[in-house]
Design a protein around this motif. Structure first.
Motif, PDB file in Angstrom:
ATOM      1  N   UNK A 553      71.625  41.825  47.232  1.00  0.00           N
ATOM      2  CA  UNK A 553      71.886  41.486  45.832  1.00  0.00           C
ATOM      3  C   UNK A 553      71.399  40.083  45.510  1.00  0.00           C
ATOM      4  N   UNK A 554      71.619  39.157  46.447  1.00  0.00           N
ATOM      5  CA  UNK A 554      71.155  37.778  46.227  1.00  0.00           C
ATOM      6  C   UNK A 554      69.627  37.723  46.167  1.00  0.00           C
ATOM      7  N   UNK A 555      68.995  38.551  47.030  1.00  0.00           N
ATOM      8  CA  UNK A 555      67.529  38.607  46.974  1.00  0.00           C
ATOM      9  C   UNK A 555      67.062  39.097  45.606  1.00  0.00           C
ATOM     10  N   UNK A 556      67.747  40.125  45.107  1.00  0.00           N
ATOM     11  CA  UNK A 556      67.370  40.686  43.792  1.00  0.00           C
ATOM     12  C   UNK A 556      67.564  39.648  42.690  1.00  0.00           C
ATOM     13  N   UNK A 557      68.707  38.936  42.751  1.00  0.00           N
ATOM     14  CA  UNK A 557      68.988  37.890  41.737  1.00  0.00           C
ATOM     15  C   UNK A 557      67.928  36.793  41.812  1.00  0.00           C
ATOM     16  N   UNK A 558      67.548  36.463  43.064  1.00  0.00           N
ATOM     17  CA  UNK A 558      66.491  35.439  43.240  1.00  0.00           C
ATOM     18  C   UNK A 558      65.205  35.851  42.520  1.00  0.00           C
ATOM     19  N   UNK A 559      64.813  37.135  42.697  1.00  0.00           N
ATOM     20  CA  UNK A 559      63.580  37.612  42.055  1.00  0.00           C
ATOM     21  C   UNK A 559      63.714  37.673  40.545  1.00  0.00           C
ATOM     22  N   UNK A 560      64.885  38.096  40.063  1.00  0.00           N
ATOM     23  CA  UNK A 560      65.080  38.242  38.619  1.00  0.00           C
ATOM     24  C   UNK A 560      65.091  36.906  37.898  1.00  0.00           C
ATOM     25  N   UNK A 606      57.743  38.821  39.304  1.00  0.00           N
ATOM     26  CA  UNK A 606      58.981  38.958  40.081  1.00  0.00           C
ATOM     27  C   UNK A 606      59.011  40.288  40.826  1.00  0.00           C
ATOM     28  N   UNK A 607      58.483  41.352  40.207  1.00  0.00           N
ATOM     29  CA  UNK A 607      58.475  42.669  40.859  1.00  0.00           C
ATOM     30  C   UNK A 607      57.532  42.654  42.060  1.00  0.00           C
ATOM     31  N   UNK A 608      56.327  42.050  41.873  1.00  0.00           N
ATOM     32  CA  UNK A 608      55.382  41.975  42.987  1.00  0.00           C
ATOM     33  C   UNK A 608      55.962  41.156  44.141  1.00  0.00           C
TER      34      UNK A 608
END
Length: 699
Positions: A553-560, A606-608
């Motif tokens: 989840x933290x990784x996802x938040x980082x990307x977002x 961010x997606x890439x």
């Protein structure tokens, strides 16, 4: 081509007839009243009503009932009824073309008009008298009569009468060449007619607007209005109005057929002229028959069937003379003069045109005058009398300009040059004819050459300036468009970034906090209660899974939280992951290498970035769990126009052909495809594994 539709479209447009929605029913009802009425006034009203209805279809029957009304009103000395009966009978004589008889009854009515208390008797009198003046060709008097009727109608706020006499007045103005005043009246009264639902007059007004377009030689627009008028008239108009509509459409079809050389249009015109003639004969409409003949004669004349055309126009002239229809007599003589010119019978042409000139200059429409002057111009031009030809061409031009028609300046100049040249030649011939003629010719050529050169220069300069102006305008518009597009993109990116930040905050504050609470609760259960070993193992698994979920989840938040991800961002995140991996595998060495060119320039969405991170993460996990590697390298490079990412380990490797791809490799392959990249796995037993993600161009 001579047009008489300016008369034709007017006849019965606005005579005060009753609206016969149900013709037979109205006749039967009025006949019953006439037979059974006790009061004389009622019997007279029924007789006049019957006459007005029959005026629309059978003029002889109409005259029979009007005469009965005259007899009853005179016998009983009823002033108001005599006034109305006389005027009504006069309208039938207009249809018959017997203008002297019509004048006789109008005069009898006018003597009693001052005693009339009903304003409609006065409006009908002035309106119908105006129609008589109109057909006699006295358009000024016609306009005065219509204006008198209109003033009374406006004073009484009678919209039906206002519509009727406004339309009459505008048509008279058209006849007089006052097109601007006429069109203004038409459009005002058209709105009034539409608000009143008066379809009868809507059709007539549309017809008359078409007439103005015809006068301006805008024939396609005129035909459009005539067709609209015809569609409206078909529902409720009289047969005479239908004949009018056929004639007007035929006139335009013929004109357009001539201009476009379209034989089908000419054929349609001939059919509609025959319809005009047929309906007019059935309804004893004398003038209508004349107009039908006129159209058919014009077609014969256009096809150079001079004997056929001459026969038609002689017959037309004979009928017009019997009816004392001066305007049509003028037209028939004009046509016969045109035929004589075509056949080079100049004496006959001159005699016919002189007779036409005597009538048309007194009673003719502007269009007829223009045609008359055009024909005289042609006659004198063929006789090489350029002075007279020029004089009549100037008169024709004045009429055409009055009607906002085409500019005849070129043609006028042509005759003026011929006339002036002829005059100069006679003067020069008395002195030094040959030399002067050559000098004149040379001067003319030099002048033309200089004029052409100057004209070419001016046109080129104007073209160049116009081109530059358009080019500059195009560049400006392109810059403005690009700026607008850039602003839209920036605004969209800002909105997306705000949305990502809001979602990431929600994930962190809500879901992250809840997952942390779950871990804490599981720890409390383990240490607060004595639980069986199998349950402790289960709770431990749940706690570890939840902890892993928090990391993801933290990784996802980082990307977002980032609209773009650089290699520095990616390297930092991977380094954090590697540090955690080192804690469990201290004997493993990790390296992260990026080409300097890519490091300075390359940015990812961010997606890439997230997909790259997950591929690297999965590859490192596999190397740690299964490969027993002592070294793991992550490399980003740009070689031979190919962008490439590789994860290399020196582990035990595997035979790619002997195993099925698991979820981890499949997930990496899917993420590579989301990056629009190729995915390749190479593994050698006891030497290690290389996972390669690459693109054929740097995007």
């Amino acid at each position: 081509m001579i047009k008489k539709n300016i008369f034709f479209c007017f006849l019965f447009l606005n005579i005060g007839f009753v609206n016969a929605q149900d013709f037979e029913k109205s006749i039967d009802s009025l006949k019953q009243v006439y037979r059974t009425a006790i009061k004389i006034e009622t019997k007279i009203d029924a007789s006049i009503g019957l006459g007005k209805i029959y005026n629309r279809s059978n003029v002889d029957s109409a005259m029979t009932y009007f005469k009965k009304a005259v007899t009853l009103s005179e016998k009983n000395n009823l002033t108001a009824k005599k006034t109305e009966s006389y005027s009504s009978l006069a309208t039938s004589y207009i249809i018959k073309g017997k203008f002297d008889s019509s004048h006789y009854y109008f005069d009898k009515s006018e003597k009693l008009l001052d005693q009339a208390t009903n304003y409609k008797l006065k409006t009908s009198f002035y309106g119908d008298k105006g129609i008589l003046h109109y057909y006699e060709g006295n358009i000024d008097k016609a306009a005065e009569s219509f204006q008198s009727a209109l003033v009374i109608a406006k004073a009484e706020n009678d919209n039906e009468e206002v519509i009727r006499y406004s339309n009459n007045t505008a048509l008279a103005y058209t006849q007089l060449g006052k097109n601007e005043e006429a069109i203004e009246i038409y459009y005002d009264v058209l709105k009034l007619a539409e608000s009143e639902g008066d379809k009868d007059h809507i059709g007539k007004i549309l017809n008359n607007i078409g007439l103005i377009y015809e006068n301006m030689n805008q024939f396609e627009e005129a035909l459009g209005f005539y067709k609209k008028a015809f569609q409206v008239k078909k529902a409720s108009a009289t047969q005479i109005d239908i004949a009018n509509a056929y004639y007007n459409m035929a006139n335009m079809q013929l004109k357009l057929g001539e201009n476009k050389k379209d034989s089908l249009l000419v054929k349609e015109a001939k059919t509609n002229f025959l319809n005009t003639l047929s309906i007019s004969e059935e309804n004893e409409y004398g003038n209508g028959k004349l107009y039908g003949f006129e159209g058919l004669g014009q077609i014969a004349l256009n096809e150079k069937k001079y004997d056929e055309a001459k026969e038609i126009y002689i017959k037309m002239d004979s009928i017009a003379s019997a009816l004392n229809n001066q305007p049509i007599m003028g037209v028939s003589n004009l046509k016969l003069g045109v035929i004589a010119i075509e056949q080079n019978h100049f004496d006959v042409a001159k005699r016919r045109l002189e007779k036409a000139k005597e009538i048309i200059e007194k009673t003719g429409a502007p269009k007829d005058k223009a045609q008359l002057y055009s024909s005289l111009n042609a006659l004198f031009a063929k006789e090489q009398n350029y002075k007279e030809a020029y004089r009549y061409l100037k008169l024709e031009k004045e009429i055409e300009e009055q009607l906002s028609s085409k500019n005849l300046q070129d043609k006028i100049s042509n005759y003026e040059v011929k006339y002036q040249t002829e005059k100069k030649e006679k003067e020069i011939l008395s002195q030094r004819a040959d030399l002067a003629e050559k000098e004149l010719s040379l001067n003319i050529k030099n002048t033309q050459l200089i004029g052409l050169v100057i004209l070419a220069i001016v046109i080129s300069l104007l073209g160049y300036l116009l081109f530059n102006q358009q080019k500059l305008k195009h560049k400006q518009l392109k810059k403005e468009s690009e700026l607008k597009e850039a602003l839209v993109v920036i605004e969209t990116q800002n909105k997306l970034q705000d949305q990502r930040l809001r979602i990431s905050r929600d994930l962190h504050d809500n879901i992250g906090a809840q997952l942390t609470f779950i871990i804490s609760s599981l720890d409390n259960l383990k240490y607060g209660f004595k639980l069986p070993d199998n349950l402790n193992d289960k709770l431990k698994y749940i706690s570890e899974f939840t902890t892993s979920t928090i990391y993801e989840l933290r990784d996802t938040i980082w990307a977002m939280n980032k609209s773009e991800i650089s290699f520095e961002d990616l390297q930092s995140r991977i380094s954090n992951f590697i540090e955690k991996a080192n804690k469990s595998s201290e004997a493993v060495t990790f390296n992260f290498n990026v080409d300097q060119e890519l490091k300075n320039n390359k940015m990812f969405t961010s997606v890439q970035g997230m997909n790259m991170y997950r591929i690297i993460q999965e590859a490192i996990n596999n190397a740690l769990k299964y490969a027993k590697a002592s070294q793991i390298d992550v490399d980003f490079s740009f070689k031979n126009r190919m962008y490439e990412m590789t994860i290399t380990d020196n582990g035990i490797g595997f035979d790619i052909n002997q195993i099925a791809l698991g979820n981890g490799l499949n997930n990496m392959k899917k993420r590579a495809h989301e990056l629009d990249a190729e995915f390749e796995v190479t593994s050698v037993i006891n030497k290690g594994t290389i996972i390669r993600v690459f693109k054929t161009k740097n995007t």
